[in-house]
Design an enzyme around this catalytic site. Structure first.
Site, short mmCIF file in Angstrom:
data_model
loop_
_atom_site.label_atom_id
_atom_site.label_comp_id
_atom_site.label_asym_id
_atom_site.label_seq_id
_atom_site.Cartn_x
_atom_site.Cartn_y
_atom_site.Cartn_z
N LYS A 1 -48.63 -46.04 -38.60
CA LYS A 1 -48.51 -47.47 -38.34
C LYS A 1 -49.69 -47.99 -37.53
O LYS A 1 -50.21 -49.09 -37.81
CB LYS A 1 -47.19 -47.75 -37.61
CG LYS A 1 -45.95 -47.47 -38.44
CD LYS A 1 -44.70 -47.49 -37.57
CE LYS A 1 -43.46 -47.11 -38.36
NZ LYS A 1 -42.25 -46.99 -37.50
N GLN B 1 -40.14 -46.44 -31.38
CA GLN B 1 -39.96 -45.50 -32.48
C GLN B 1 -38.66 -44.72 -32.30
O GLN B 1 -38.41 -44.12 -31.26
CB GLN B 1 -41.14 -44.53 -32.55
CG GLN B 1 -41.07 -43.54 -33.69
CD GLN B 1 -41.13 -44.22 -35.05
OE1 GLN B 1 -41.93 -45.12 -35.27
NE2 GLN B 1 -40.28 -43.77 -35.97
N ASP C 1 -39.52 -55.10 -34.90
CA ASP C 1 -38.61 -54.36 -35.77
C ASP C 1 -37.44 -55.24 -36.24
O ASP C 1 -36.69 -54.85 -37.13
CB ASP C 1 -38.06 -53.13 -35.05
CG ASP C 1 -38.53 -51.83 -35.68
OD1 ASP C 1 -39.13 -51.87 -36.77
OD2 ASP C 1 -38.28 -50.76 -35.09
#
Length: 304
Positions: free
Chosen positions: A55, A99, A122
């Site tokens: 990412k 994460q 997110d």
């Protein structure tokens, strides 16, 4: 060909992801700041390290600023929240991504909720979840929004379609149901405990599967000509004994469906591309918000 039908159209992720990334880059070029995303990784899980590295690399390719905060596995909840507080207060950081999974002693829900919803790239904060279900602007979860962008890229109809989602997770199934409803689809949410699952899935014009079970959906469970989106990523042993990736949809569904995403190479690239778009949108929103506050004499602090 199966039963005289042409094989399913392949809905490859990379071309659609490239389109989404190009739009993100074009939007970023209009901003007075460089969009910046901070990644938080706790522990030394190899998969998490790989995901964050990929990412961050994609952000760099797009010209975004990315910062990786790698914390030791014994990090406390208080220390994790303290780092999030620092990033929330940093005007040079526009997006914060935690994460997952976290080590077992940490509460992921509490940490995710601690992120400023304006920086929640997110799209998992309850504020953003509520905005989604109200049909209001907000940051959307990356995989569901990526699915919608994939459908848009391939000009597949959503409005008026009967969409069946197999899977009810907060990461995919539930927010995807909201996005499809907002796009005027008729939505059914099913799962592995649904009685006679095949009877439900055979009604779908648009079938999205995110159940986390390899080859759950077989050809007899799919209406001929349906569009099938396979969100599942499962590791299964191959004939050579090595692990290989496969989806929640059996490969033979390609002989029945009208269109089908591959695994890998389908939804996965869309998830990363949507994360980049979310980061750029968060920077745009915060920049506009900051300008409005300066003109109104406000401090810029928003209660969470």
């Amino acid at each position: 060909m199966t039963g005289g039908r042409a094989p399913a159209r392949t809905l490859a992720g990379p071309p659609a992801a490239a389109d989404l990334l190009a739009r993100a880059a074009a939007l970023a070029a209009t901003l007075p700041v460089t969009p910046a995303i901070a990644f938080i990784r706790v522990g030394d899980d190899p998969a998490s390290e790989s995901y964050v590295r990929g990412k961050a690399r994609k952000a760099a390719e797009l010209g975004l600023d990315s910062r990786v905060h790698a914390l030791p596995a014994d990090t406390t909840q208080a220390d994790l929240h303290a780092l999030i507080d620092t990033l929330n207060a940093d005007h040079g950081v526009h997006g914060v991504l935690l994460q997952l999974p976290l080590p077992a002693h940490l509460n992921a829900d509490a940490a995710l909720t601690h992120i400023d919803p304006r920086k929640d790239v997110d799209g998992l904060h309850p504020v953003n979840a509520g905005l989604l279900w109200q049909g209001q602007p907000g940051l959307r979860p990356c995989t569901p929004a990526g699915v919608m962008a994939l459908l848009d890229h391939y000009r597949l109809p959503v409005a008026g379609q009967h969409a069946v989602i197999v899977g009810r997770s907060a990461l995919v199934g539930r927010p995807l149901a909201g996005l499809l409803l907002n796009a005027d689809a008729t939505v059914t949410v099913a799962h592995r405990a649904t009685p006679d699952l095949g009877e439900v899935t055979r009604r779908a014009d648009l079938l999205i599967v995110a159940a986390g079970q390899a080859h759950l959906i077989t050809p007899d469970m799919v209406r001929p000509g349906a569009t099938v989106i396979d969100v599942g990523i499962n590791r299964v042993p191959g004939e050579d004994g090595k692990a290989r990736l496969t989806g929640d949809v059996h490969p033979d569904v390609a002989g029945v469906a009208g269109a089908l995403t591959p695994v890998p190479g389908g939804v996965g690239p869309m998830t990363v591309a949507q994360l980049m778009m979310n980061t750029v949108q968060a920077a745009q929103n915060q920049t506009a918000h900051g300008h409005a506050e300066q003109s109104n004499g406000a401090s810029g602090d928003v209660p969470r």
